[in-house]
Design a protein around this motif. Structure first.
Motif, mmCIF file in Angstrom:
data_model
loop_
_atom_site.group_PDB
_atom_site.id
_atom_site.type_symbol
_atom_site.label_atom_id
_atom_site.label_comp_id
_atom_site.label_asym_id
_atom_site.label_seq_id
_atom_site.Cartn_x
_atom_site.Cartn_y
_atom_site.Cartn_z
ATOM 1 N N ALA A 29 56.104 38.319 11.977
ATOM 2 C CA ALA A 29 55.371 38.125 13.230
ATOM 3 C C ALA A 29 55.514 36.670 13.665
ATOM 4 N N HIS A 30 55.467 36.408 14.972
ATOM 5 C CA HIS A 30 55.594 35.028 15.463
ATOM 6 C C HIS A 30 54.401 34.643 16.320
ATOM 7 N N LEU A 31 53.858 33.462 16.075
ATOM 8 C CA LEU A 31 52.792 32.918 16.932
ATOM 9 C C LEU A 31 53.201 31.552 17.463
ATOM 10 N N ASP A 32 53.278 31.458 18.796
ATOM 11 C CA ASP A 32 53.511 30.187 19.492
ATOM 12 C C ASP A 32 52.141 29.538 19.673
ATOM 13 N N THR A 33 51.784 28.623 18.777
ATOM 14 C CA THR A 33 50.416 28.077 18.828
ATOM 15 C C THR A 33 50.209 27.153 20.029
ATOM 16 N N GLY A 34 51.303 26.610 20.574
ATOM 17 C CA GLY A 34 51.182 25.788 21.779
ATOM 18 C C GLY A 34 50.592 26.584 22.933
ATOM 19 N N ALA A 35 50.886 27.891 22.958
ATOM 20 C CA ALA A 35 50.364 28.743 24.034
ATOM 21 C C ALA A 35 48.840 28.780 24.008
ATOM 22 N N LEU A 36 48.232 28.677 22.823
ATOM 23 C CA LEU A 36 46.762 28.684 22.724
ATOM 24 C C LEU A 36 46.194 27.458 23.440
ATOM 25 N N TYR A 37 46.801 26.287 23.146
ATOM 26 C CA TYR A 37 46.321 25.042 23.772
ATOM 27 C C TYR A 37 46.635 25.021 25.265
ATOM 28 N N ARG A 38 47.801 25.556 25.637
ATOM 29 C CA ARG A 38 48.145 25.637 27.068
ATOM 30 C C ARG A 38 47.128 26.516 27.798
ATOM 31 N N ALA A 39 46.773 27.646 27.195
ATOM 32 C CA ALA A 39 45.827 28.569 27.834
ATOM 33 C C ALA A 39 44.457 27.910 27.995
ATOM 34 N N VAL A 40 44.015 27.178 26.984
ATOM 35 C CA VAL A 40 42.735 26.461 27.084
ATOM 36 C C VAL A 40 42.822 25.405 28.187
ATOM 37 N N GLY A 41 43.950 24.702 28.229
ATOM 38 C CA GLY A 41 44.128 23.627 29.216
ATOM 39 C C GLY A 41 44.104 24.120 30.650
ATOM 40 N N VAL A 42 44.733 25.264 30.921
ATOM 41 C CA VAL A 42 44.805 25.735 32.307
ATOM 42 C C VAL A 42 43.575 26.551 32.720
ATOM 43 N N LYS A 43 42.770 26.977 31.742
ATOM 44 C CA LYS A 43 41.630 27.826 32.081
ATOM 45 C C LYS A 43 40.581 27.063 32.885
ATOM 46 N N GLY A 44 40.487 25.765 32.621
ATOM 47 C CA GLY A 44 39.504 24.961 33.355
ATOM 48 C C GLY A 44 38.108 25.144 32.792
ATOM 49 N N GLY A 45 37.164 24.427 33.338
ATOM 50 C CA GLY A 45 35.800 24.481 32.823
ATOM 51 C C GLY A 45 35.701 23.736 31.508
ATOM 52 N N ASP A 46 34.709 24.078 30.714
ATOM 53 C CA ASP A 46 34.503 23.381 29.447
ATOM 54 C C ASP A 46 35.548 23.845 28.427
ATOM 55 N N PRO A 47 36.404 22.939 27.928
ATOM 56 C CA PRO A 47 37.491 23.350 27.036
ATOM 57 C C PRO A 47 37.019 23.963 25.711
ATOM 58 N N VAL A 48 35.868 23.520 25.211
ATOM 59 C CA VAL A 48 35.384 24.077 23.943
ATOM 60 C C VAL A 48 34.983 25.544 24.132
#
Ligand code: CDP
Ligand code: CDP
Length: 195
Positions: A29-48
């Motif tokens: 299986a493959h996980l691109d962990t950068g995508a997790l941080y990218r998704a948090v970054g573009v979601k907006g609002g409180d990052p936590v």
């Protein structure tokens, strides 16, 4: 079988390309962990809150690969609570049954220090920026500046900075094509597989 391949390195080094090929070759299986941080970054609002409530839809957005999403990712990635919120999911993924390849910045150092294979992929900033420019186009100078700024932020943050694990194999792809880099990674995994 539990078998983790950790692939770390700076922006556009070829981590994803190598990871996808290794995963396909061995059925991991493959996980691109950068995508997790990218998704948090573009979601907006409180990052936590965004990190704690990340959904499959957030990860399927089609704007995750833009330069802006990369910048937003590296800004939220300095926040320890954001990293903590994403930790367990990545750890479980790494140690799932059947083998896993994860690529990012801190896989071999923080997420899975026990990984059976650790690869640190690099290339000069100019070569990496050129590769990214071929993908996103636009102003080449801006792409190089973006890559440099992001690497700088990733290497100098206090929590889980970008650096090779002590036992990582270094792979400099400045003068290496993707196919050659993939072949080296596959040989390394093959050599360490049980049996
Ligand atoms: O995941 P990461 O940002 O490290 O890089 P990538 O998205 O896998 O690769 C960036 C681009 O560089 C892709 O278009 C690859 O085809 C190309 N490339 C490579 O990945 N490895 C090489 N040795 C040469 C080129
Ligand atoms: O593909 P590229 O190497 O350009 O970036 P990415 O792997 O998608 O990562 C985007 C940003 O997320 C990085 O610049 C880091 O700031 C952050 N990141 C991180 O902190 N830890 C990880 N394991 C993966 C990404």
């Amino acid at each position: 079988m539990i078998f983790t391949v950790a692939i770390d390195g700076p922006a556009a080094a070829g981590k994803g390309t190598i990871s996808r090929a290794v995963a396909a070759r061995f059925g991991f299986a493959h996980l691109d962990t950068g995508a997790l941080y990218r998704a948090v970054g573009v979601k907006g609002g409180d990052p936590v809150s965004a990190a704690r409530g990340l959904t499959p839809e957030d990860l399927a957005r089609d704007d995750l690969r833009t330069l802006e999403a990369g910048q937003a990712a590296s800004r939220v990635a300095v926040i320890p609570e954001v990293r903590a919120a994403l930790l367990e999911f990545q750890r479980r993924f790494a140690r799932r049954e059947g083998g896993a390849v994860l690529d990012g910045r801190d896989i071999g150092t923080v997420i899975c220090p026990e990984a059976e294979v650790k690869l640190f992929v690099t290339a000069s900033a100019e070569v990496r920026a050129h590769r990214r420019w071929l993908e996103v186009g636009g102003d080449a100078e801006k792409v190089l500046a973006e890559v440099r700024e992001r690497d700088d932020r990733d290497m100098n943050r206090a929590d889980a900075p970008l650096k090779p694990a002590k036992d990582a194999v270094l792979l400099d792809t400045s003068a290496l094509g993707a196919e050659a880099a993939i072949a080296q990674a596959i040989a390394l995994v093959q050599a360490r597989l049980p049996g």
